[in-house]
Design a protein around this motif. Structure first.
Motif, PDB file in Angstrom:
ATOM      1  N   LYS A   6      23.696  15.902   3.719  1.00 10.63           N
ATOM      2  CA  LYS A   6      24.602  14.958   3.075  1.00 10.63           C
ATOM      3  C   LYS A   6      24.345  14.966   1.573  1.00 10.63           C
ATOM      4  CE  LYS A   6      25.495   9.974   2.909  1.00 10.63           C
ATOM      5  NZ  LYS A   6      25.105   8.654   3.463  1.00 10.63           N
ATOM      6  N   TRP A   7      25.408  14.988   0.769  1.00  7.88           N
ATOM      7  CA  TRP A   7      25.267  14.937  -0.682  1.00  7.88           C
ATOM      8  C   TRP A   7      24.900  13.512  -1.101  1.00  7.88           C
ATOM      9  CZ3 TRP A   7      29.594  14.495  -4.809  1.00  7.88           C
ATOM     10  CH2 TRP A   7      29.037  14.713  -6.088  1.00  7.88           C
ATOM     11  N   ALA A   8      23.834  13.405  -1.871  1.00 10.65           N
ATOM     12  CA  ALA A   8      23.325  12.093  -2.261  1.00 10.65           C
ATOM     13  C   ALA A   8      24.356  11.265  -3.024  1.00 10.65           C
ATOM     14  CB  ALA A   8      22.056  12.254  -3.097  1.00 10.65           C
ATOM     15  N   ASN A   9      25.239  11.934  -3.774  1.00 11.67           N
ATOM     16  CA  ASN A   9      26.232  11.214  -4.586  1.00 11.67           C
ATOM     17  C   ASN A   9      27.606  11.140  -3.931  1.00 11.67           C
ATOM     18  OD1 ASN A   9      24.335  10.813  -6.644  1.00 11.67           O
ATOM     19  ND2 ASN A   9      24.824  12.789  -7.594  1.00 11.67           N
ATOM     20  N   SER A  10      27.667  11.434  -2.630  1.00 13.66           N
ATOM     21  CA  SER A  10      28.948  11.444  -1.946  1.00 13.66           C
ATOM     22  C   SER A  10      29.574  10.055  -1.918  1.00 13.66           C
ATOM     23  CB  SER A  10      28.778  11.944  -0.510  1.00 13.66           C
ATOM     24  OG  SER A  10      29.974  11.819   0.227  1.00 13.66           O
ATOM     25  N   PRO A  11      30.874   9.970  -2.188  1.00 15.74           N
ATOM     26  CA  PRO A  11      31.561   8.686  -1.999  1.00 15.74           C
ATOM     27  C   PRO A  11      31.485   8.285  -0.529  1.00 15.74           C
ATOM     28  CG  PRO A  11      32.927  10.244  -3.231  1.00 15.74           C
ATOM     29  CD  PRO A  11      31.771  11.020  -2.694  1.00 15.74           C
ATOM     30  N   LYS A  12      31.584   6.990  -0.264  1.00 16.27           N
ATOM     31  CA  LYS A  12      31.511   6.511   1.118  1.00 16.27           C
ATOM     32  C   LYS A  12      32.651   7.097   1.938  1.00 16.27           C
ATOM     33  CE  LYS A  12      31.438   2.353   4.002  1.00 16.27           C
ATOM     34  NZ  LYS A  12      30.431   2.933   4.896  1.00 16.27           N
ATOM     35  N   VAL A  13      32.312   7.554   3.124  1.00 16.48           N
ATOM     36  CA  VAL A  13      33.289   8.140   4.036  1.00 16.48           C
ATOM     37  C   VAL A  13      33.886   7.039   4.905  1.00 16.48           C
ATOM     38  CG1 VAL A  13      33.560   9.673   6.017  1.00 16.48           C
ATOM     39  CG2 VAL A  13      32.172  10.395   4.071  1.00 16.48           C
ATOM     40  N   ASP A  14      35.212   7.056   5.063  1.00 17.87           N
ATOM     41  CA  ASP A  14      35.866   6.126   5.979  1.00 17.87           C
ATOM     42  C   ASP A  14      36.974   6.860   6.732  1.00 17.87           C
ATOM     43  OD1 ASP A  14      38.179   6.228   4.320  1.00 17.87           O
ATOM     44  OD2 ASP A  14      37.460   4.530   3.125  1.00 17.87           O
ATOM     45  N   LYS A  15      37.755   6.128   7.511  1.00 12.46           N
ATOM     46  CA  LYS A  15      38.766   6.765   8.360  1.00 12.46           C
ATOM     47  C   LYS A  15      39.874   7.443   7.559  1.00 12.46           C
ATOM     48  CE  LYS A  15      41.291   2.396   9.059  1.00 12.46           C
ATOM     49  NZ  LYS A  15      42.489   2.753   8.305  1.00 12.46           N
ATOM     50  N   ASP A  16      40.009   7.089   6.287  1.00 11.54           N
ATOM     51  CA  ASP A  16      41.064   7.675   5.460  1.00 11.54           C
ATOM     52  C   ASP A  16      40.578   8.818   4.568  1.00 11.54           C
ATOM     53  OD1 ASP A  16      43.031   5.847   6.398  1.00 11.54           O
ATOM     54  OD2 ASP A  16      42.213   4.313   5.053  1.00 11.54           O
ATOM     55  N   THR A  17      39.302   9.149   4.647  1.00  9.21           N
ATOM     56  CA  THR A  17      38.740  10.199   3.798  1.00  9.21           C
ATOM     57  C   THR A  17      39.385  11.545   4.107  1.00  9.21           C
ATOM     58  OG1 THR A  17      36.621   9.054   3.580  1.00  9.21           O
ATOM     59  CG2 THR A  17      36.623  11.431   3.178  1.00  9.21           C
ATOM     60  N   LYS A  18      39.737  12.270   3.063  1.00  6.94           N
ATOM     61  CA  LYS A  18      40.324  13.613   3.201  1.00  6.94           C
ATOM     62  C   LYS A  18      39.538  14.665   2.439  1.00  6.94           C
ATOM     63  CE  LYS A  18      43.838  12.432   5.784  1.00  6.94           C
ATOM     64  NZ  LYS A  18      43.347  11.076   6.081  1.00  6.94           N
ATOM     65  N   VAL A  19      38.608  14.230   1.587  1.00  5.04           N
ATOM     66  CA  VAL A  19      37.754  15.157   0.843  1.00  5.04           C
ATOM     67  C   VAL A  19      36.299  14.785   1.120  1.00  5.04           C
ATOM     68  CG1 VAL A  19      37.076  16.047  -1.411  1.00  5.04           C
ATOM     69  CG2 VAL A  19      39.484  15.512  -0.962  1.00  5.04           C
ATOM     70  N   TYR A  20      35.553  15.738   1.664  1.00  4.80           N
ATOM     71  CA  TYR A  20      34.168  15.520   2.051  1.00  4.80           C
ATOM     72  C   TYR A  20      33.246  16.420   1.237  1.00  4.80           C
ATOM     73  CZ  TYR A  20      36.166  13.324   6.260  1.00  4.80           C
ATOM     74  OH  TYR A  20      36.859  12.530   7.135  1.00  4.80           O
ATOM     75  N   PHE A  21      31.938  16.078   1.250  1.00  4.48           N
ATOM     76  CA  PHE A  21      30.972  16.845   0.474  1.00  4.48           C
ATOM     77  C   PHE A  21      29.741  17.159   1.324  1.00  4.48           C
ATOM     78  CE2 PHE A  21      33.421  14.232  -2.404  1.00  4.48           C
ATOM     79  CZ  PHE A  21      33.736  15.102  -3.444  1.00  4.48           C
ATOM     80  N   ALA A  56      31.162   3.398  15.269  1.00  2.00           N
ATOM     81  CA  ALA A  56      30.286   4.118  14.336  1.00  2.00           C
ATOM     82  C   ALA A  56      31.064   4.915  13.299  1.00  2.00           C
ATOM     83  CB  ALA A  56      29.366   5.056  15.122  1.00  2.00           C
ATOM     84  N   THR A  57      32.384   4.785  13.251  1.00  2.00           N
ATOM     85  CA  THR A  57      33.187   5.520  12.285  1.00  2.00           C
ATOM     86  C   THR A  57      32.763   5.143  10.868  1.00  2.00           C
ATOM     87  OG1 THR A  57      35.070   5.529  13.793  1.00  2.00           O
ATOM     88  CG2 THR A  57      35.521   5.998  11.483  1.00  2.00           C
ATOM     89  N   GLY A  58      32.370   6.137  10.095  1.00  2.00           N
ATOM     90  CA  GLY A  58      31.958   5.901   8.722  1.00  2.00           C
ATOM     91  C   GLY A  58      30.600   5.243   8.574  1.00  2.00           C
ATOM     92  N   MET A  59      29.913   4.990   9.679  1.00  2.00           N
ATOM     93  CA  MET A  59      28.628   4.301   9.646  1.00  2.00           C
ATOM     94  C   MET A  59      27.589   5.112   8.869  1.00  2.00           C
ATOM     95  SD  MET A  59      26.281   3.132  12.910  1.00  2.00           S
ATOM     96  CE  MET A  59      27.494   1.981  13.541  1.00  2.00           C
ATOM     97  N   GLU A  60      26.784   4.423   8.056  1.00  2.00           N
ATOM     98  CA  GLU A  60      25.677   5.052   7.352  1.00  2.00           C
ATOM     99  C   GLU A  60      24.503   5.162   8.311  1.00  2.00           C
ATOM    100  OE1 GLU A  60      25.312   6.201   4.213  1.00  2.00           O
ATOM    101  OE2 GLU A  60      27.334   5.728   3.500  1.00  2.00           O
ATOM    102  N   ILE A  61      24.049   6.386   8.590  1.00  2.00           N
ATOM    103  CA  ILE A  61      22.924   6.608   9.492  1.00  2.00           C
ATOM    104  C   ILE A  61      21.885   7.422   8.733  1.00  2.00           C
ATOM    105  CG2 ILE A  61      22.175   7.525  11.721  1.00  2.00           C
ATOM    106  CD1 ILE A  61      25.061   7.244  12.699  1.00  2.00           C
ATOM    107  N   ASN A  62      20.841   6.776   8.279  1.00  2.00           N
ATOM    108  CA  ASN A  62      19.834   7.430   7.448  1.00  2.00           C
ATOM    109  C   ASN A  62      18.684   7.945   8.304  1.00  2.00           C
ATOM    110  OD1 ASN A  62      21.190   6.899   4.924  1.00  2.00           O
ATOM    111  ND2 ASN A  62      20.566   4.755   5.168  1.00  2.00           N
ATOM    112  N   HIS A  63      19.032   8.801   9.214  1.00  2.00           N
ATOM    113  CA  HIS A  63      18.080   9.362  10.174  1.00  2.00           C
ATOM    114  C   HIS A  63      18.799  10.559  10.790  1.00  2.00           C
ATOM    115  CE1 HIS A  63      14.640   9.009  12.994  1.00  2.00           C
ATOM    116  NE2 HIS A  63      15.482   9.523  13.884  1.00  2.00           N
ATOM    117  N   PRO A  64      18.086  11.625  11.189  1.00  2.00           N
ATOM    118  CA  PRO A  64      18.768  12.720  11.889  1.00  2.00           C
ATOM    119  C   PRO A  64      19.539  12.195  13.092  1.00  2.00           C
ATOM    120  CG  PRO A  64      16.550  13.389  11.296  1.00  2.00           C
ATOM    121  CD  PRO A  64      16.651  11.913  10.982  1.00  2.00           C
TER     122      PRO A  64
END
Length: 462
Positions: A374-389, A285-293
């Motif tokens: 979650k910020w609607a315009n956030s770049p996709k998060v993956d295992k290498d992400t270092k900046v989050y929103f 589930a790393t980086g998985m898009e989950i559009n639900h609480p």
């Protein structure tokens, strides 16, 4: 005045309509119930795995060559009883060498004394950690309950050692700190004779009455079920129970449930969706898009129950745990971080230390976590992400999990006042087109506001 009266009347009518809604015993109706807002605002909770398994407090680790699901010390009884499990050899070797082949699991009751358990101390640890809710194992798969359940006569913490209502005592202390409190509950019981002989009678005469007693007695804010995988939700009568929970129970307004109600329900039905050590039914589930609480649960180590076999390298560092929290929240989820107390009722010091570090970070940076989405315009998060929103109201939060001296560019922002949480100095910025560039300040040990991750708050841009 007339306008105000109309607004108030509309609000009363709306609330009355919601209060009158009846949830039917089918998934379409049950799934239509919104997850209470407090859950998505809370973001950080404490999971507690505590029971008879806390006496042997042992499970295999990575060095034993077993996967993550086979390291759980709370599966000790199953581990020494099921030759089909990959961890059977490791569990039985430890058990036979330590206690002897003739030592029965039930004999552990004499040593589950909890003599040092102080629920007020626990609640203070959770409060200092910055947690907003707590979930305790009221009953794990072993069937032993931490409250005086009549369905588990002579197999609970009041009839046997430690002769205390552990679930009730902790509930009082946690709520006195202003935190939400709920319970984990295992639908199945490995070795319950009734379950093994007649699952339908077990559900009707044992499981459903026991869950209703737990809810009616304590009015929990969370009911976190597990052990659902043996049968479909129809066998467990899950929708029938949930319709009672939402329509009639004393906890109906605020209670949050998860998605573990039958072998077909995870990430499909129930309340919040759950991941476990970043897995959903073995799917990464790393980086998985989950559009639900949703909520990630995991231990500080590689086991939920306390395992004396774990070494320092088996534990996540404070930095790793804070980054995990940031990752889950930035992706719209919560983190339910587990501790495994010892049989004497103490929280292992290494776990206390990790929680204290998280709390210290949240005292400075909690504005970027609590109540955010979650910020609607956030770049996709993956295992290498270092900046989050994360986003809240009209404010955007930029969370850097690795310090960088080079500028941070935020796309889609044309204006905005920027500050670093906990830092008193000014933050230099520049705007070109629809991009905002943040110039990280020069920090010294005296001016560094926090460790592990740094937050820039951009005001009034959303």
């Amino acid at each position: 005045m007339k306008k105000i009266l109309i607004v108030c009347l509309f609000a009363l009518i709306s609330n009355n309509i919601l209060a009158q809604k009846k949830y039917e015993a089918n998934w379409e109706s049950i799934d239509s119930r919104p997850v209470p807002a407090w859950f998505e605002d809370a973001k950080f909770g404490i999971f507690i795995h505590w029971g008879l398994f806390s006496v042997p407090a042992w499970g295999p680790t990575a060095k034993d060559g077993v996967g993550i699901y086979d390291r759980y010390s709370e599966w000790y009884w199953k581990g020494i009883s099921d030759p089909n499990r990959k961890s059977y050899a490791a569990f039985t070797k430890f058990h036979n060498n330590t206690y002897g082949k003739d030592f029965q699991y039930q004999d552990f009751t004499k040593d589950f004394k909890c003599e040092l358990f102080d629920p007020n101390e626990w609640a203070k640890v959770f409060e200092d950690a910055g947690a907003k809710y707590v979930v305790l194992t009221s009953k794990h798969h072993e069937g032993y309950t931490l409250w005086p359940s009549k369905e588990s006569w002579n197999w609970n913490s009041v009839d046997l050692n430690p002769h205390r209502d552990l679930a009730g005592d902790l509930m009082k202390s946690v709520r006195n700190k202003g935190l939400r409190m709920g319970y984990y509950y295992s639908l199945y019981e490995w070795f319950n004779p009734l379950y093994k002989a007649n699952v339908n009678k077990y559900v009707d005469d044992h499981m459903i009455p026991q869950m209703k007693d737990l809810v009616t007695r304590y009015k929990p804010d969370v009911l976190w079920t597990d052990g659902e995988w043996d049968h479909p939700s129809e066998t467990w009568k899950s929708t029938e129970f949930l319709s009672w929970l939402y329509n009639e129970s004393p906890a109906k307004n605020d209670i949050v449930v998860n998605d573990r109600w039958g072998k077909e329900t995870r990430a499909k039905h129930g309340g919040i969706y759950t991941t476990e050590y970043d897995l959903v039914h073995d799917q990464n589930a790393t980086g998985m898009e989950i559009n639900h609480p949703w909520e990630e649960c995991r231990g500080i180590g590689s086991s939920f129950g306390f395992s004396r076999n774990e070494m320092l390298d088996d534990y996540s560092t404070s930095e790793q745990l804070i980054h995990i929290l940031v990752d889950k929240v930035a992706r719209g989820g919560n983190l339910l971080l587990n501790i495994g107390p010892a049989a004497d009722g103490t929280i292992p010091v290494i776990m206390q230390q990790r929680l204290r570090d998280i709390g210290k970070w949240l005292k400075v940076n909690g504005d970027a976590i609590y109540g955010t989405r979650k910020w609607a315009n956030s770049p996709k998060v993956d295992k290498d992400t270092k900046v989050y929103f994360t986003a809240k109201g009209k404010d955007l939060y930029v969370i850097a999990t690795k310090w960088q001296d080079s500028p941070i560019v935020v796309a889609g922002i044309k204006i905005g006042k920027v500050q670093m949480l906990g830092f008193k100095g000014a933050i230099k910025t520049s705007i070109k087109g629809d991009k905002l560039t943040i110039i990280p300040p020069a920090l010294s040990p005296a001016t560094n506001p926090s460790d592990y991750a740094w937050v820039y708050k951009i005001e009034g841009v959303l």
